[in-house]
Design an enzyme around this catalytic site. Sequence first.
Site, PDB file in Angstrom:
ATOM      1  N   ARG B 104     -11.038   6.670  37.378  1.00 46.88           N
ATOM      2  CA  ARG B 104     -12.340   6.040  37.127  1.00 46.88           C
ATOM      3  C   ARG B 104     -12.188   5.233  35.847  1.00 46.88           C
ATOM      4  O   ARG B 104     -11.653   5.730  34.853  1.00 46.88           O
ATOM      5  CB  ARG B 104     -13.400   7.135  36.964  1.00 46.88           C
ATOM      6  CG  ARG B 104     -14.675   6.723  36.209  1.00 46.88           C
ATOM      7  CD  ARG B 104     -15.597   5.798  36.974  1.00 46.88           C
ATOM      8  NE  ARG B 104     -16.158   6.344  38.181  1.00 46.88           N
ATOM      9  CZ  ARG B 104     -17.369   6.908  38.279  1.00 46.88           C
ATOM     10  NH1 ARG B 104     -18.139   7.017  37.218  1.00 46.88           N
ATOM     11  NH2 ARG B 104     -17.815   7.341  39.440  1.00 46.88           N
ATOM     12  N   HIS B 132     -16.023   1.304  44.742  1.00 46.63           N
ATOM     13  CA  HIS B 132     -16.138   2.761  44.666  1.00 46.63           C
ATOM     14  C   HIS B 132     -15.982   3.257  46.104  1.00 46.63           C
ATOM     15  O   HIS B 132     -16.949   3.660  46.751  1.00 46.63           O
ATOM     16  CB  HIS B 132     -17.507   3.133  44.088  1.00 46.63           C
ATOM     17  CG  HIS B 132     -17.637   4.574  43.689  1.00 46.63           C
ATOM     18  ND1 HIS B 132     -16.618   5.498  43.828  1.00 46.63           N
ATOM     19  CD2 HIS B 132     -18.682   5.257  43.162  1.00 46.63           C
ATOM     20  CE1 HIS B 132     -17.036   6.676  43.400  1.00 46.63           C
ATOM     21  NE2 HIS B 132     -18.284   6.556  42.986  1.00 46.63           N
TER      22      HIS B 132
END
Lengths: 427, 321
Positions: B104, B132
């Site tokens: 991330r 994502h």
Amino acid sequence: MRESRSVVLKGGVVIDETGERTSDVVVQNGAIAAVGPDLGGDRVIDAGGCVVAPGLVDLHTHLRQPGREEAETVESGARAAALGGFTAVMAMPNTTPAIDSAAVVREVLDLGAVAAVDVYPTGAITVGRHGERLAPMAEMAELGVRLFTDDGCGVQDDRLMRRALEYSTALGVTLAQHCEVASLSEGTHMNEGEWSSRLGIPGQPAEAEELMVMRDLALARLTGARLHFLHLSTRGSVAMVAAAKGGGLTVTAEAAPHHFTLTDTCCGGFDPVFKVHPPLRTADDVAAVKAGLADGTVDAIATDHAPHPPEEKEKPFDQAPPGMLGLEYALALAITELELEIQEVLALLSWRPAAIARIKDRHGGPIAEGRPANICVLDPREEWVIDGSGGASRSSNVPYEGRRVRGRIRHTFVDGEPVVFEGMAQR
Amino acid sequence: MRHLIATSDLDREELESLLALTEKFVEVSSRPIPKVPALRGRTVALMFFEESTRTRLSFETAAKRLSAETVGFSVSSSSVKKGESLRDTAQTIEAMGVDLMVVRHASAGVPRQLQNWVEAGIVNAGDGWHEHPTQALLDCYTIQTRLGSLEGREVAIVGDIKHSRVARSNVAAFTMLGASVTLVAPPTLLPPSLRGWPVRVTHDLDEVLPKLDVCYLLRIQLERQAEALLPSLREYTAYFGLTARRAELLPPDALIMHPGPVNRGIEIAADVAELPRSVITDQVRNGVAVRMAVLFAILGSAGDARSTAARSEVVGGESSA
């Protein structure tokens, strides 16, 4: 004495602003001793199949010294320049400290004095390039600085830019602008459009550049000052400069090799080697820049050679610094990408930029007896593949890795000294 | 599959097979002891250069249910702040014997960059405004479970599309599975160009609500007001918030979705978020199974004896613990 031995370049095609002819060229004591048929000399260099031309002149080189010697030094950058056929480079002032005073100008001049090519420091327009107060332009001009710029950013304040232009008219110098309106470009990392939208990278619109081109054309008209546009990258910018020149305004402009070679689609893999300011634009902008170079709207090709060490370009795209190398590739990219006669390519890379930099007494002038021997010899047909890590720069942020190009420098002479011989740097 | 960086890298077949695999892990997750030995001996690094509680816990739970070892850091404890290059960080972690990196990062493109520098598999757990992909997978799975399929479904994605990695991933995934997607946002919250996006755009939420199968709301960040993208959150809610009145305009079986965390009272009214058709909690629950499927698809399908055995264990429903 060794220096006084003569060198003759035999059988090349001499191309300069006066035209093109097959001719031998004799170099001796730092100058061109003779030009004509069947000339002899102490040392004979075969230039058959090659072009013998005035050395190239780069209006836009980041040598990083003082302050960022891990990225480049005057010495290493000058060597890269020589390998690219350049005999003179304008060293941009965004060093640390900035070239914004006579003292820093002297430092760069001293470093340049022992470099492979002539290094001309440019001066900052404002102190520290902060865009707040005028830098001592007269003091710097007295040391020979002819080009002033805050390159890396544009002078944002309208009134300050007006005053800078006015002040410059008494000094016989040219102001060069990096056109980018900060309020539209802050926090952006590529061209705004289809690709920035797809990648989720904040982009800046072409208008961030064009608004400042528009303003500066108005201020050039107001002040009568000499203005040069650095690295134009958009169709709109090229069109405005064309219109202004058509209207009689004496502005000049340059474009960088990457802006006529690469587009924002290159950013698709998120490799920061393709991050540059102004950003790589669209295919339509590339076409407009090429057309501007072909029709004379854009006067010169300038590399915007901007070295960054690998660790800087191994950051996330939005944290990596902008900039890419160019000195060793500009000529080949111009020959390969622009559909121009070789004389036109050389005009863009040699005598026109020399005129803008006001150094034609030393560079870019005709290949003629008595002139300083600042010469490049190139094979316009040699094909080669760009290897980014194989250059002379201390950095290797080359966005043309693996690209097949045409046209290669064989020899470069600076004041008669072969600083590049058979494609190899000699110092 | 070696990596999962972007949903736009997947083809429909790959996407559907991940959803099919998810089904199996939903079953695993429903067992009294929801754990299988599928990835025993494998190490998953959870590299959270940007703070995240939900996604990190979801991946960590997924890895542990597959019996993988997990190591990890979040940005506050990492050397990244001390100026270590991204490449050095990744190669150092790989040298410790990591098989897969869940990444991330606040900057778009970091997982793609890491892919060039390490041999380990890379799973994108959200990169800047870019993608994502596991969120898109869990959203597809949730819709499929509730509505049967996305084929021919009408989906609206409402809100801050411009800054949303969820929107980018979901547009690609939803349309790949046959849904029609409409983006609903003020012009300032749309990407500057939608060229190549297979979507319809409107600024009128009321107009689209009556024909929707799915109303997907995105989180609005407070700072959009300071950036002059919105006059005020109040005005945003007035025109783009799913209020109780607007929820009435939806067909009775239409789903309400949100990637979380929810700003109740801004993009969605508090009582609307509690309606039975709101599947926000399902999304979170399915997230674990989807991430198990992704980790297993990458680490369990390397073709060696161990992974073949692992696959049969999963399919056979044998449990360790």
